[in-house]
Design a protein around this motif. Structure first.
Motif, PDB file in Angstrom:
ATOM      1  N   GLU A   8      28.425  11.433  34.648  1.00  0.00           N
ATOM      2  CA  GLU A   8      29.381  11.426  35.751  1.00  0.00           C
ATOM      3  C   GLU A   8      30.767  10.964  35.327  1.00  0.00           C
ATOM      4  OE1 GLU A   8      27.946   7.371  35.195  1.00  0.00           O
ATOM      5  OE2 GLU A   8      26.905   9.268  35.207  1.00  0.00           O
ATOM      6  N   THR A   9      30.895  10.517  34.082  1.00  0.00           N
ATOM      7  CA  THR A   9      32.174  10.011  33.589  1.00  0.00           C
ATOM      8  C   THR A   9      33.242  11.099  33.637  1.00  0.00           C
ATOM      9  OG1 THR A   9      31.057   8.457  32.129  1.00  0.00           O
ATOM     10  CG2 THR A   9      33.358   8.966  31.617  1.00  0.00           C
ATOM     11  N   ARG A  10      34.390  10.740  34.204  1.00  0.00           N
ATOM     12  CA  ARG A  10      35.536  11.653  34.220  1.00  0.00           C
ATOM     13  C   ARG A  10      36.455  11.390  33.030  1.00  0.00           C
ATOM     14  NH1 ARG A  10      36.338  10.692  40.523  1.00  0.00           N
ATOM     15  NH2 ARG A  10      34.716  12.104  41.233  1.00  0.00           N
TER      16      ARG A  10
ATOM     17  N   HIS B 163      34.715   6.534  38.071  1.00  0.00           N
ATOM     18  CA  HIS B 163      34.117   7.232  36.923  1.00  0.00           C
ATOM     19  C   HIS B 163      35.061   7.245  35.723  1.00  0.00           C
ATOM     20  CE1 HIS B 163      30.761   8.268  39.435  1.00  0.00           C
ATOM     21  NE2 HIS B 163      31.597   8.753  40.325  1.00  0.00           N
ATOM     22  N   ARG B 164      35.970   6.258  35.685  1.00  0.00           N
ATOM     23  CA  ARG B 164      36.819   6.005  34.512  1.00  0.00           C
ATOM     24  C   ARG B 164      36.142   4.870  33.775  1.00  0.00           C
ATOM     25  NH1 ARG B 164      41.848   8.186  34.132  1.00  0.00           N
ATOM     26  NH2 ARG B 164      42.488   6.473  32.771  1.00  0.00           N
ATOM     27  N   ASN B 165      35.427   5.205  32.743  1.00  0.00           N
ATOM     28  CA  ASN B 165      34.587   4.252  32.034  1.00  0.00           C
ATOM     29  C   ASN B 165      35.201   3.868  30.697  1.00  0.00           C
ATOM     30  OD1 ASN B 165      32.787   4.422  34.171  1.00  0.00           O
ATOM     31  ND2 ASN B 165      31.660   6.100  33.236  1.00  0.00           N
TER      32      ASN B 165
ATOM     33  N   GLU C 181      27.664   9.582  25.928  1.00  0.00           N
ATOM     34  CA  GLU C 181      28.192  10.591  26.863  1.00  0.00           C
ATOM     35  C   GLU C 181      27.074  11.172  27.721  1.00  0.00           C
ATOM     36  OE1 GLU C 181      30.309  13.524  24.568  1.00  0.00           O
ATOM     37  OE2 GLU C 181      32.159  12.358  24.616  1.00  0.00           O
TER      38      GLU C 181
ATOM     39  N   TRP D 131      36.788   8.645  29.569  1.00  0.00           N
ATOM     40  CA  TRP D 131      36.392   7.515  28.719  1.00  0.00           C
ATOM     41  C   TRP D 131      37.644   6.924  28.127  1.00  0.00           C
ATOM     42  CZ3 TRP D 131      31.951   5.069  28.485  1.00  0.00           C
ATOM     43  CH2 TRP D 131      30.770   5.737  28.830  1.00  0.00           C
TER      44      TRP D 131
ATOM     45  N   ILE E 102      31.127   0.506  33.097  1.00  0.00           N
ATOM     46  CA  ILE E 102      30.936   1.671  33.955  1.00  0.00           C
ATOM     47  C   ILE E 102      31.506   1.377  35.343  1.00  0.00           C
ATOM     48  CG2 ILE E 102      29.211   3.236  34.953  1.00  0.00           C
ATOM     49  CD1 ILE E 102      29.513   3.303  31.819  1.00  0.00           C
TER      50      ILE E 102
ATOM     51  N   TYR F 210      25.861   8.858  30.561  1.00  0.00           N
ATOM     52  CA  TYR F 210      26.793   8.692  31.679  1.00  0.00           C
ATOM     53  C   TYR F 210      27.509  10.009  31.977  1.00  0.00           C
ATOM     54  CZ  TYR F 210      25.737   3.869  30.693  1.00  0.00           C
ATOM     55  OH  TYR F 210      25.065   2.691  30.477  1.00  0.00           O
TER      56      TYR F 210
END
Length: 178
Positions: free
Chosen positions: A114-116, A82-84, A109, A118, A77, A112
């Motif tokens: 806030e992920t932009r 926010h590129r996880n 998903e 994955w 993370i 997290y």
């Protein structure tokens, strides 16, 4: 087929040896099916797993179905971009074919939101994984690693069966989280 309620639980370090063994057993199935046997030792190696599980931003998760451990994941993370990354993901061999993988991915998903973006990888020979990530989870193949284009962050060509050929996938999330 009804498969139960899937949740996630952070893994404590004392559970790591069992987690690693179960992950290696799950990964071995596809390797043995494709190549007839494992290379020298488990895949991924204990050293590789230790590095992934203790890296910056790494979170080790148990996947539970109705409270019983049926798999696991290691995610990285990045709270700034926010590129996880989904670094490792497995469903235990005895729990396959019940829809638990998709439920587990959706739980990740949701955990997290806030992920932009994955990102994940899978070896080229793992057709079930490719189908799962692209057709079930909504990832897109964005890169192929092979003899003419090596993965600067991945295993060497001798570390995995099949010469290290692999796909990199991305899933761009929209504001609603899908």
């Amino acid at each position: 087929m009804q498969s139960g309620h899937v949740t996630l639980e952070a893994a404590e370090s004392e559970a790591f040896p069992t987690f690693k063994r179960q992950l290696q057993e799950a990964f071995a199935v596809a390797i043995i099916e494709e190549f007839g046997s494992l290379p020298n030792g488990p895949v991924p190696s204990d050293a590789d797993l230790d590095g992934m599980m203790s890296g910056p931003g790494a979170v080790v998760l148990h996947i539970l179905c109705d409270g019983r451990r049926v798999g696991g994941a290691v995610v990285t993370i990045d709270g700034k971009t926010h590129r996880n990354a989904l670094d490792l993901f497995f469903i235990a061999t005895g729990a396959l074919g019940r829809g638990l993988g998709l439920k587990a991915w959706r739980a990740i998903e949701e955990r997290y939101p806030e992920t932009r973006v994955w990102q994940t990888h899978t070896p080229y020979f793992e057709k079930r994984n490719i189908h799962f990530y692209v057709n079930k989870c909504g990832f897109s193949i964005v890169e192929f690693f092979g003899p003419y284009h090596s993965d600067p962050h991945g295993p060497g060509s001798n570390d995995l069966p099949g010469g290290g050929e692999a796909f990199r996938f991305e899933k761009v999330m929209n504001r609603a989280g899908t």
